[in-house]
Design a protein around this motif. Structure first.
Motif, PDB file in Angstrom:
ATOM      1  N   GLY A 177       0.921  -1.263   0.134  1.00  0.00           N
ATOM      2  CA  GLY A 177      -0.008   0.143  -0.018  1.00  0.00           C
ATOM      3  C   GLY A 177       0.804   1.357  -0.023  1.00  0.00           C
ATOM      4  O   GLY A 177       0.116   2.258   0.126  1.00  0.00           O
ATOM      5  N   PHE A 178       2.199   1.126  -0.128  1.00  0.00           N
ATOM      6  CA  PHE A 178       2.933   2.217  -0.222  1.00  0.00           C
ATOM      7  C   PHE A 178       4.139   2.190  -1.351  1.00  0.00           C
ATOM      8  O   PHE A 178       4.177   0.836  -1.639  1.00  0.00           O
ATOM      9  N   ASP A 179       5.001   3.114  -1.618  1.00  0.00           N
ATOM     10  CA  ASP A 179       5.777   2.910  -2.831  1.00  0.00           C
ATOM     11  C   ASP A 179       6.906   1.916  -2.255  1.00  0.00           C
ATOM     12  O   ASP A 179       7.180   2.010  -1.122  1.00  0.00           O
ATOM     13  N   TRP A 180       7.539   1.625  -3.233  1.00  0.00           N
ATOM     14  CA  TRP A 180       8.674   0.407  -3.325  1.00  0.00           C
ATOM     15  C   TRP A 180       9.836   1.285  -2.514  1.00  0.00           C
ATOM     16  O   TRP A 180       9.894   2.406  -2.880  1.00  0.00           O
ATOM     17  N   ARG A 181      10.661   0.479  -1.905  1.00  0.00           N
ATOM     18  CA  ARG A 181      11.664   1.144  -1.006  1.00  0.00           C
ATOM     19  C   ARG A 181      13.102   0.050  -1.602  1.00  0.00           C
ATOM     20  O   ARG A 181      12.893  -1.222  -1.230  1.00  0.00           O
ATOM     21  N   PRO A 182      13.999   0.798  -1.798  1.00  0.00           N
ATOM     22  CA  PRO A 182      15.115  -0.092  -2.257  1.00  0.00           C
ATOM     23  C   PRO A 182      15.653  -0.979  -1.213  1.00  0.00           C
ATOM     24  O   PRO A 182      16.019  -0.449  -0.183  1.00  0.00           O
ATOM     25  N   GLN A 183      15.847  -2.137  -1.170  1.00  0.00           N
ATOM     26  CA  GLN A 183      16.230  -3.201  -0.420  1.00  0.00           C
ATOM     27  C   GLN A 183      17.684  -2.972   0.323  1.00  0.00           C
ATOM     28  O   GLN A 183      17.800  -3.124   1.459  1.00  0.00           O
ATOM     29  N   HIS A 184      18.587  -2.405  -0.617  1.00  0.00           N
ATOM     30  CA  HIS A 184      19.925  -2.069  -0.115  1.00  0.00           C
ATOM     31  C   HIS A 184      20.031  -1.113   0.889  1.00  0.00           C
ATOM     32  O   HIS A 184      21.148  -0.870   1.737  1.00  0.00           O
ATOM     33  N   LEU A 185      18.893  -0.159   1.301  1.00  0.00           N
ATOM     34  CA  LEU A 185      19.131   0.986   2.147  1.00  0.00           C
ATOM     35  C   LEU A 185      18.999   0.759   3.351  1.00  0.00           C
ATOM     36  O   LEU A 185      19.250   1.354   4.260  1.00  0.00           O
ATOM     37  N   SER A 186      18.249  -0.418   3.703  1.00  0.00           N
ATOM     38  CA  SER A 186      17.993  -0.676   5.217  1.00  0.00           C
ATOM     39  C   SER A 186      17.785  -2.080   5.448  1.00  0.00           C
ATOM     40  O   SER A 186      17.205  -2.782   4.678  1.00  0.00           O
ATOM     41  N   PRO A 187      17.847  -2.879   6.793  1.00  0.00           N
ATOM     42  CA  PRO A 187      17.585  -3.947   6.961  1.00  0.00           C
ATOM     43  C   PRO A 187      16.053  -4.090   6.850  1.00  0.00           C
ATOM     44  O   PRO A 187      15.746  -5.162   6.291  1.00  0.00           O
ATOM     45  N   GLU A 188      15.390  -3.113   7.404  1.00  0.00           N
ATOM     46  CA  GLU A 188      13.793  -3.307   7.254  1.00  0.00           C
ATOM     47  C   GLU A 188      13.469  -3.453   5.769  1.00  0.00           C
ATOM     48  O   GLU A 188      12.401  -4.237   5.283  1.00  0.00           O
ATOM     49  N   ASN A 189      13.997  -2.649   4.675  1.00  0.00           N
ATOM     50  CA  ASN A 189      13.462  -2.909   3.549  1.00  0.00           C
ATOM     51  C   ASN A 189      14.037  -4.094   3.051  1.00  0.00           C
ATOM     52  O   ASN A 189      13.159  -4.684   1.982  1.00  0.00           O
ATOM     53  N   THR A 190      15.120  -4.775   3.234  1.00  0.00           N
ATOM     54  CA  THR A 190      15.458  -6.081   3.092  1.00  0.00           C
ATOM     55  C   THR A 190      14.544  -6.977   3.294  1.00  0.00           C
ATOM     56  O   THR A 190      14.022  -7.947   2.732  1.00  0.00           O
ATOM     57  N   TYR A 191      13.968  -6.900   4.609  1.00  0.00           N
ATOM     58  CA  TYR A 191      13.079  -7.772   5.226  1.00  0.00           C
ATOM     59  C   TYR A 191      11.879  -7.678   4.376  1.00  0.00           C
ATOM     60  O   TYR A 191      11.159  -8.559   4.078  1.00  0.00           O
ATOM     61  N   LEU A 192      11.321  -6.590   4.181  1.00  0.00           N
ATOM     62  CA  LEU A 192      10.066  -6.239   3.310  1.00  0.00           C
ATOM     63  C   LEU A 192       9.953  -6.958   1.881  1.00  0.00           C
ATOM     64  O   LEU A 192       9.307  -7.604   1.447  1.00  0.00           O
ATOM     65  N   SER A 193      11.193  -6.641   1.597  1.00  0.00           N
ATOM     66  CA  SER A 193      11.404  -7.018   0.157  1.00  0.00           C
ATOM     67  C   SER A 193      11.162  -8.535   0.112  1.00  0.00           C
ATOM     68  O   SER A 193      10.550  -9.320  -0.868  1.00  0.00           O
ATOM     69  N   ASN A 194      12.036  -9.402   0.887  1.00  0.00           N
ATOM     70  CA  ASN A 194      12.121 -10.897   0.892  1.00  0.00           C
ATOM     71  C   ASN A 194      10.729 -11.341   1.361  1.00  0.00           C
ATOM     72  O   ASN A 194      10.251 -12.548   0.690  1.00  0.00           O
ATOM     73  N   LYS A 195       9.803 -10.557   2.293  1.00  0.00           N
ATOM     74  CA  LYS A 195       8.452 -11.160   2.472  1.00  0.00           C
ATOM     75  C   LYS A 195       7.742 -10.968   1.462  1.00  0.00           C
ATOM     76  O   LYS A 195       6.798 -12.046   1.100  1.00  0.00           O
ATOM     77  N   LEU A 196       7.826 -10.171   0.597  1.00  0.00           N
ATOM     78  CA  LEU A 196       7.229  -9.850  -0.643  1.00  0.00           C
ATOM     79  C   LEU A 196       7.412 -11.051  -1.455  1.00  0.00           C
ATOM     80  O   LEU A 196       6.542 -11.660  -2.086  1.00  0.00           O
ATOM     81  N   LYS A 197       8.518 -11.204  -1.919  1.00  0.00           N
ATOM     82  CA  LYS A 197       9.153 -12.257  -2.682  1.00  0.00           C
ATOM     83  C   LYS A 197       8.529 -13.706  -2.270  1.00  0.00           C
ATOM     84  O   LYS A 197       8.078 -14.449  -2.999  1.00  0.00           O
ATOM     85  N   TYR A 198       8.618 -13.907  -1.024  1.00  0.00           N
ATOM     86  CA  TYR A 198       8.008 -15.062  -0.399  1.00  0.00           C
ATOM     87  C   TYR A 198       6.504 -15.230  -0.826  1.00  0.00           C
ATOM     88  O   TYR A 198       5.903 -16.213  -1.219  1.00  0.00           O
ATOM     89  N   HIS A 199       5.875 -14.188  -0.643  1.00  0.00           N
ATOM     90  CA  HIS A 199       4.444 -13.997  -0.700  1.00  0.00           C
ATOM     91  C   HIS A 199       3.873 -14.342  -2.302  1.00  0.00           C
ATOM     92  O   HIS A 199       2.856 -14.930  -2.611  1.00  0.00           O
ATOM     93  N   LEU A 200       4.736 -13.724  -3.025  1.00  0.00           N
ATOM     94  CA  LEU A 200       4.369 -13.870  -4.701  1.00  0.00           C
ATOM     95  C   LEU A 200       4.300 -15.155  -4.952  1.00  0.00           C
ATOM     96  O   LEU A 200       3.382 -15.457  -5.769  1.00  0.00           O
ATOM     97  N   TYR A 201       5.482 -15.920  -4.609  1.00  0.00           N
ATOM     98  CA  TYR A 201       5.259 -17.372  -5.132  1.00  0.00           C
ATOM     99  C   TYR A 201       4.525 -18.525  -4.391  1.00  0.00           C
ATOM    100  O   TYR A 201       3.867 -19.290  -4.791  1.00  0.00           O
TER     101      TYR A 201
END
Length: 727
Positions: A177-201
């Motif tokens: 529900g909010f704009d994309w955040r680059p995963q390399h900028l913070s641990p939280e962005n990394t965690y959010l990015s990977n949770k989404l990858k997990y959900h997509l498959y």
């Protein structure tokens, strides 16, 4: 009237799809994108025909899918279907041929803008809603229309280093529900990015499988759906995100194939301060994580291993590591279904170096193809067993899908080299002959998950709990008598990501603080021993990686486990340098290096050596460190009057036993050699070996009086070799 009822019964049976009638018979299978050929006729029960459009790496796409399927059916195989969910021969989608729009922007993209490719115009995919519609309409429907009712969607893989494509940004906005955040900028962005990858498959497989089942139902078919996937251990180490254990909660998922082989298991890890390949040990942990992922859920599981691997090496290397991974999978006695090999075309027809130091390439050596086929045909007979691998049981290591979420990129200088936090909890035990188990947090709600666990090792250094309910379940288990050993400094940067333990009314500094509060431990949760109900909690304020990154770094950890195990079980923790298991007449052995000693394992009796292409009868087998053995125990035969094939490099069928004779048909790929060890009540007086035209076949025959077995050797033929023995 009676005749009419019989006719009706036969008619009703004919309405049932053939593969559904035969499904329970599938114990072994193989995957190939090619049509049937005499060089690859391995004679497993079933074949998974790969890809409507074939495999991007070969020429199978030149032959229509239906023709490839029929060629295998004509040879008596049950036919299934396999394709990739994250990559495949889907160029018509990406180049716009399907819907008139280019979709190359739906590939997985790295930070530098490069797409991650699996082949020419074959990107790893961000599984959009539009792509899933294409997959259902152009692939799944066609497969079911061809009469196939078992579908394997393999390798739901999203690379951790990906997450920068426009397609992924769209999925991010839709999910969060909010704009994309680059995963390399913070641990939280990394965690959010990977949770989404997990959900997509997770969502992709549910979408495709649910459609397959509904479409199959509309055609009167009961479609079964399976996920061939690498282990959680491997995906975490290779920095790939996949749904893994969570898929077992989907009603659309009927089972898995554990994709474990030399290529995954040779990934180096650390132990005693040294990083190197430990193929058997890694394979044992990989297979174990796949079994524990599914055992409490009742999902079906096939184990895979590969006589070669994806990376071009040499035949000597392939043989050694095949024996290691093959033995590791047989040490799980509750699994008795197998994918015997992937891509037989590359195994039998590929050219590889003869040795590490040679540039000469050749097809599979006869001695290796013979040994391999003895091993493969042993799988057709491998029984389930209630026996257990010898050693001290009841020690588990907690793991979660979030093990994949923290691997890439590194943040704030915190490193977990080669997944050392996981191996730090497992290798110190495994290397001392303790058959350590893995326990999936996602399965804690199933009572069977912790039923046999006495000591559970946990750490949130390399993973985080995805739900607070897991802690309540763990606390209940401890109060009822379980022993929890928690290892961790809890100072990695992912402790501070916005997650359930520090949001929504919770304000815990670390994930483990919530667990310790559930257990009723006093702050500040210092290192030490605590009594909780009938159980205990031990806290070590060391990250598990410290146990393996340094020489002798595991002494404190192992000493504590020895003490805790003795207290909870009433017996000492058994340390040794080998694993062995008896399954029916089969004995599997693996002797460890870097262990508590260097003595060999010695088996004495009357054995057939199934790793020797001449399948000799031995009175003694010596297995040295860093070696494995697979033996057939002739003394285990109960009925000494019934003739039978004990070991063979061909599939045996059409067996006929009469008072003084025994006959059968043997089939296996052309250009390979069959060896057989046949048990007979007495020495054969006459014997015949003939091809399908009834012509004599050149062969070798000998009799071993002490074991009561005949040795027979001849060239294989997929049309069958008939053998008749009389005494």
């Amino acid at each position: 009237m009676k005749r009419s009822m019989i006719t009706l019964f036969i008619g009703l049976c004919l309405l049932i799809p053939l593969s559904a009638q035969q499904e329970k018979k599938v114990k072994t299978t193989l995957q190939t994108s090619r049509e049937w050929r005499p060089t690859i006729d391995v004679r497993s029960d079933a074949v998974m025909v790969y890809g409507v459009g074939g495999n991007p790496s070969d020429k199978s796409r030149r032959i229509p899918f239906e023709d490839r399927v029929q060629s295998w059916r004509d040879r008596g195989y049950i036919t299934h279907f396999m394709t990739g969910i994250a990559w495949g021969e889907y160029q018509d989608y990406f180049t716009g041929k399907w819907d008139g729009k280019m979709h190359l922007d739906e590939g997985q993209v790295q930070q530098n803008g490069d797409t991650i490719w699996h082949g020419h115009l074959v990107p790893y995919i961000v599984p959009s809603e539009n792509f899933l519609r294409y997959l259902k309409e152009m692939h799944v429907k066609r497969v079911i229309d061809a009469g196939i009712d078992v579908i394997f969607m393999e390798e739901p893989e999203f690379w951790a280093r990906a997450g920068y494509s426009e397609a992924f940004k769209r999925e991010w906005k839709k999910y969060y529900g909010f704009d994309w955040r680059p995963q390399h900028l913070s641990p939280e962005n990394t965690y959010l990015s990977n949770k989404l990858k997990y959900h997509l498959y997770y969502n992709a497989l549910d979408e495709v499988f649910s459609f397959a089942k509904e479409y199959g139902k509309s055609k009167g078919m009961d479609v079964k759906c399976y996920v061939p996937t690498h282990s959680l251990v491997n995906y975490a180490q290779w920095m790939i995100v996949s749904p893994e254990a969570s898929l077992a909660s989907l009603p659309s998922v009927d089972g898995y194939i554990a994709q474990v082989w030399t290529g995954t298991s040779r990934e180096p890890n650390y132990f005693n301060g040294k990083m190197k390949e430990r193929v058997f040990e890694t394979a044992f942990l990989e297979y174990g994580s796949m079994e524990s992922m599914t055992a409490p859920t009742g999902r079906e599981m096939f184990f895979l291993t590969d006589p070669i691997e994806d990376w071009p090496r040499d035949w000597v290397d392939y043989k050694k590591n095949y024996e290691a991974t093959f033995t590791a999978k047989l040490l799980y006695p509750h699994i008795d279904k197998y994918e015997v090999m992937p891509w037989p075309e590359r195994i039998y027809e590929g050219l590889y170096r003869t040795s590490r130091d040679s540039d000469k390439k050749e097809r599979i050596p006869r001695h290796y193809s013979t040994q391999m086929q003895v091993m493969v045909n042993t799988l057709n007979l491998m029984p389930r067993s209630e026996n257990r691998v010898d050693g001290s049981h009841g020690i588990g290591v907690l793991m979660s899908n979030s093990l994949m979420f923290q691997r890439f990129p590194e943040h704030d200088g915190y490193e977990d080299p080669q997944l050392a936090n996981f191996y730090g909890q497992t290798l110190p035990l495994l290397k001392r002959g303790v058959p350590v188990q893995t326990v999936h947090m996602e399965n804690l709600a199933y009572p069977e998950t912790l039923k046999d666990i006495k000591i559970l090792i946990a750490s949130y250094s390399g993973m985080k709990p995805m739900e607070w309910q897991s802690h309540r379940l763990l606390a209940e288990w401890v109060r009822e008598g379980g022993v929890l050993l928690y290892c961790g400094r809890d100072d990695d940067p992912f402790q501070q990501v916005t997650e359930w333990w520090n949001s929504g009314g919770n304000n815990y500094a670390t994930a483990s603080a919530h667990l310790f509060e559930e257990l009723g431990l006093p702050k500040p949760y210092a290192a030490g021993e605590y009594t909780v109900g009938s159980g205990k909690v031990h806290i070590l304020r060391n990250d598990p990686k410290e146990f393996v990154l340094d020489e002798n770094g595991d002494t404190l950890f192992v000493d504590l486990l020895k003490k805790a195990y003795s207290e909870v079980s009433g017996e000492p923790l058994l340390l040794k340098n080998y694993f062995s298991l008896k399954r029916g007449p089969y004995l599997m052995v693996s002797v460890l290096d870097e262990s508590v000693g260097t003595l060999p394992f010695i088996a004495e009796g009357s054995f057939i050596d199934l790793f020797d292409p001449e399948i000799p009868v031995l009175k003694k087998k010596v297995v040295n460190p860093d070696q494995q053995a697979l033996l057939y125990d002739i003394d285990a035969i109960d009925d000494k009057e019934q003739p039978r094939v004990l070991a063979t490099a061909a599939r045996v069928s059409d067996e006929k036993r009469e008072d003084n004779s025994y006959s059968f048909i043997a089939k296996s790929p052309i250009h390979t050699t069959n060896v057989m060890r046949i048990f007979l009540p007495e020495e054969a007086a006459t014997y015949k070996v003939m091809n399908s035209a009834g012509e004599p076949v050149d062969h070798e025959f000998s009799w071993d009086n002490e074991s009561g077995t005949a040795f027979l050797k001849f060239e294989n033929n997929p049309d069958g070799i008939a053998v008749q023995l009389e005494w």
